[in-house]
Design a protein around this motif. Structure first.
Motif, mmCIF file in Angstrom:
data_model
loop_
_atom_site.group_PDB
_atom_site.id
_atom_site.type_symbol
_atom_site.label_atom_id
_atom_site.label_comp_id
_atom_site.label_asym_id
_atom_site.label_seq_id
_atom_site.Cartn_x
_atom_site.Cartn_y
_atom_site.Cartn_z
ATOM 1 N N PRO A 53 -75.883 10.517 69.314
ATOM 2 C CA PRO A 53 -75.066 11.040 68.025
ATOM 3 C C PRO A 53 -73.697 10.408 68.209
ATOM 4 O O PRO A 53 -73.196 9.912 69.014
ATOM 5 C CB PRO A 53 -74.842 12.566 68.730
ATOM 6 N N ALA A 54 -73.274 9.939 66.807
ATOM 7 C CA ALA A 54 -71.990 9.388 66.497
ATOM 8 C C ALA A 54 -70.785 9.938 67.261
ATOM 9 O O ALA A 54 -70.010 9.192 67.940
ATOM 10 C CB ALA A 54 -71.887 9.249 65.067
ATOM 11 N N LEU A 55 -70.850 11.327 67.577
ATOM 12 C CA LEU A 55 -69.735 11.912 68.002
ATOM 13 C C LEU A 55 -69.826 11.900 69.481
ATOM 14 O O LEU A 55 -68.658 12.133 70.010
ATOM 15 C CB LEU A 55 -70.013 13.761 67.788
ATOM 16 N N ALA A 56 -70.716 11.284 70.154
ATOM 17 C CA ALA A 56 -70.942 11.018 71.688
ATOM 18 C C ALA A 56 -70.321 9.880 72.043
ATOM 19 O O ALA A 56 -70.280 9.679 73.215
ATOM 20 C CB ALA A 56 -72.329 11.345 72.138
ATOM 21 N N VAL A 57 -70.032 8.897 71.054
ATOM 22 C CA VAL A 57 -69.766 7.560 71.329
ATOM 23 C C VAL A 57 -68.815 7.485 72.453
ATOM 24 O O VAL A 57 -68.574 6.792 73.259
ATOM 25 C CB VAL A 57 -69.406 6.663 70.029
ATOM 26 N N GLY A 58 -67.356 8.345 71.938
ATOM 27 C CA GLY A 58 -66.484 8.208 73.007
ATOM 28 C C GLY A 58 -66.617 8.594 74.259
ATOM 29 O O GLY A 58 -66.227 8.000 75.414
ATOM 30 N N ALA A 59 -67.378 9.743 74.448
ATOM 31 C CA ALA A 59 -67.883 10.037 75.943
ATOM 32 C C ALA A 59 -68.602 8.973 76.750
ATOM 33 O O ALA A 59 -68.491 8.809 77.891
ATOM 34 C CB ALA A 59 -68.919 11.354 75.723
ATOM 35 N N ILE A 60 -69.422 8.172 75.967
ATOM 36 C CA ILE A 60 -70.086 7.109 76.539
ATOM 37 C C ILE A 60 -69.279 5.869 76.905
ATOM 38 O O ILE A 60 -69.335 5.481 78.143
ATOM 39 C CB ILE A 60 -71.248 6.713 75.559
ATOM 40 N N ILE A 61 -68.338 5.790 76.040
ATOM 41 C CA ILE A 61 -67.349 4.718 76.184
ATOM 42 C C ILE A 61 -66.203 4.872 77.234
ATOM 43 O O ILE A 61 -66.002 4.069 78.095
ATOM 44 C CB ILE A 61 -66.633 4.286 74.915
ATOM 45 N N GLY A 62 -65.616 5.994 77.053
ATOM 46 C CA GLY A 62 -64.887 6.461 78.073
ATOM 47 C C GLY A 62 -63.420 6.091 77.896
ATOM 48 O O GLY A 62 -63.157 5.085 77.029
ATOM 49 N N LYS A 63 -62.509 6.389 78.419
ATOM 50 C CA LYS A 63 -60.937 5.967 78.321
ATOM 51 C C LYS A 63 -60.996 4.577 78.833
ATOM 52 O O LYS A 63 -61.230 4.317 79.854
ATOM 53 C CB LYS A 63 -60.138 6.929 79.013
ATOM 54 N N THR A 114 -74.376 7.679 59.323
ATOM 55 C CA THR A 114 -73.145 8.311 59.764
ATOM 56 C C THR A 114 -73.305 9.180 61.149
ATOM 57 O O THR A 114 -72.393 9.384 61.945
ATOM 58 C CB THR A 114 -72.166 8.762 58.728
ATOM 59 N N LYS A 115 -74.508 9.543 61.206
ATOM 60 C CA LYS A 115 -74.646 10.594 62.308
ATOM 61 C C LYS A 115 -75.098 10.110 63.702
ATOM 62 O O LYS A 115 -74.990 10.683 64.546
ATOM 63 C CB LYS A 115 -75.812 11.554 61.688
ATOM 64 N N GLN A 116 -75.626 8.678 63.673
ATOM 65 C CA GLN A 116 -76.011 8.290 64.806
ATOM 66 C C GLN A 116 -75.299 6.832 64.973
ATOM 67 O O GLN A 116 -74.913 6.259 63.930
ATOM 68 C CB GLN A 116 -77.618 7.876 64.866
ATOM 69 N N ARG A 117 -75.348 6.326 66.136
ATOM 70 C CA ARG A 117 -74.738 5.059 66.626
ATOM 71 C C ARG A 117 -75.733 4.341 67.642
ATOM 72 O O ARG A 117 -76.624 5.019 68.206
ATOM 73 C CB ARG A 117 -73.566 5.275 67.321
ATOM 74 N N MET A 118 -75.982 3.063 67.418
ATOM 75 C CA MET A 118 -76.834 2.589 68.304
ATOM 76 C C MET A 118 -76.062 1.807 69.440
ATOM 77 O O MET A 118 -75.292 1.211 69.498
ATOM 78 C CB MET A 118 -77.662 1.101 67.164
ATOM 79 N N VAL A 119 -76.987 1.938 70.628
ATOM 80 C CA VAL A 119 -76.147 1.526 71.836
ATOM 81 C C VAL A 119 -77.277 0.349 72.160
ATOM 82 O O VAL A 119 -78.651 0.425 72.326
ATOM 83 C CB VAL A 119 -76.567 2.575 73.045
#
Length: 431
Positions: free
Chosen positions: A265-275, A301-306
């Motif tokens: 989910p695009a909204l989860a990108v911050g959690a995966i990257i972290g501070k 816009t709803k998904q991001r690719m890792v």
């Protein structure tokens, strides 16, 4: 899980009894595969150990247990972990003795605040301990006359998947609560092991006993959680069932680097990257993989690719932690399975084999793995003569599908090689 593991002891760390041991039948009950993990205030550690270790030796002898006090872990920390390996009864008895020592020490040193019992438990078991709408935990509180709180998910890190269960009440009440809490955790562990036994049948030729990853096997039982990571301090949860399964599969000859595109989910990108990118850096080091987040796609816009690049075992670790992180951060509901789409590229010459005649192979693959596997027929191979295979499913299903597809590719390549190498000798013989 290689060198990042800092655990001093795993489940059944002493291994199986030696052949011919005269004491094989001495103990009426088997040691539990789930040790008791406690946190105790650092100021009480000396009293628990006793002069020249006399107190801890006495507890060990009385309770028929093995007790590890991890004094050197987390230097300067206000609390230290203690791991007790024994039968459930032995663990409870040792816990009671340790609490009695702490209570006496608190009185002798005139400490007035309450000394609660703190139990460490892997996050994967905590949900089932709490129960639907907190019913299990409320029942334990009512039955034992205690107040129980659990540390928040936010306290978990990539290297610390344990949560702290704090129990407040009288010594007797805390002891009863420990029995009920650990009973629930052990039940969850045993259910997971049973489920893994069933799932392991999906992998032909996999000998779990030879791998030693279940109770009674050579290296003892381990947590089957796909969420577990390297422990903080001396965590008893070591390499997981699935980790060992896939490390076994990945030790086959074909272990070259692979690239998998995992969609989150695009909204989860911050959690995966972290501070400041700390989470993704830690994850890369832990998994031994290159992990990059692709730029946002204007069309989706709803998904991001890792983009994950690394050998099979690195793929397993990296993807497992990403699935787990999405669940921990509540990007999926409590009753909702984390299902993600993964894309892998296969040589166009192998795509037909993945599909099979009339779609037979891909259908079998879906039935075997429980993942949705799609090989779009109208694809144009890319510049490397590769096409995309789309896999959608929960973590285990996705991993199994990825491995089976890679196995098909390897088989096709092996079949092509003899034909190429046979041409030379055949020509020479005709001459």
């Amino acid at each position: 899980m290689a060198s990042l593991w800092r655990t001093t002891r795993g489940f059944n760390s002493r291994g199986p009894p030696r052949q011919g041991s005269p004491n094989l039948g001495a103990r009426p009950k088997l040691q539990s595969d789930v040790p008791l993990r406690m946190l105790v205030p650092t100021q009480f550690v000396g009293a628990i150990i006793g002069k020249e270790g006399a107190t801890i030796r006495n507890i060990t002898k009385q309770t028929h247990s093995k007790i590890d006090i991890h004094r050197k872990e987390n230097a300067g920390a206000a609390e230290k972990p203690i791991t007790v390996h024994s039968t459930p009864e032995g663990c409870s008895s040792a816990c009671r003795n340790i609490m009695e020592i702490m209570q006496k020490e608190a009185i002798d040193t005139k400490i007035t605040e309450e000394i609660p019992l703190k139990i460490l438990a892997h996050n994967n078991f905590v949900g089932r301990l709490i129960g639907k709408e907190g019913r299990n935990l409320k029942k334990i509180e009512q039955d034992t006359d205690t107040k129980i709180t659990i540390s928040p998910l936010q306290d978990l890190t990539l290297y610390n998947p344990e949560r702290t269960i704090t129990v407040k009440g009288t010594l007797e009440a805390c002891a009863k609560a420990e029995e009920e809490i650990m009973k629930k955790i052990r039940e969850s562990y045993e259910n997971d092991v049973a489920a893994m036994h069933l799932q392991s049948n999906l992998i032909p030729g996999l000998n779990l006993n030879a791998l030693g990853i279940f109770p009674g096997a050579a290296s003892g039982g381990m947590s089957p959680s796909v969420l577990s990571g390297p422990p903080a301090g001396a965590q008893s949860f070591g390499v997981t069932q699935l980790d060992k399964m896939f490390l076994y599969l990945c030790q086959q000859p074909q272990v070259e680097s692979e690239t998998v595109h995992l969609f989150i989910p695009a909204l989860a990108v911050g959690a995966i990257i972290g501070k400041q990118g700390q989470h993704i850096k830690q994850l890369s080091r832990f998994a031994g993989a290159s992990i990059k987040i692709a730029p946002a796609d204007e069309l989706d816009t709803k998904q991001r690719m890792v983009i994950i690049t690394g050998p099979p075992e690195a793929q397993f670790k990296a993807q497992g932690r990403i699935f787990g992180k999405l669940k921990e951060e509540n990007f999926f509901g409590p009753k909702e399975e984390v299902k993600l789409e993964a894309h892998i590229k296969v040589p166009s010459f192998a795509a037909g084999r993945v599909i099979g005649k009339g779609g037979k192979t891909v259908n079998e693959l879906q039935n075997l793995t429980s993942a949705e596997v799609v090989v779009p027929r109208d694809q144009t191979p890319d510049e490397n003569d590769q096409v995309v295979v789309k896999i959608t499913g929960h973590f285990y299903a996705s991993q199994l599908a990825q491995r089976k597809i890679q196995e098909i590719i390897s088989q096709v390549r092996r079949q092509q090689q003899p034909k190429a190498s046979a041409t030379g000798p055949a020509v020479a013989r005709r001459k």
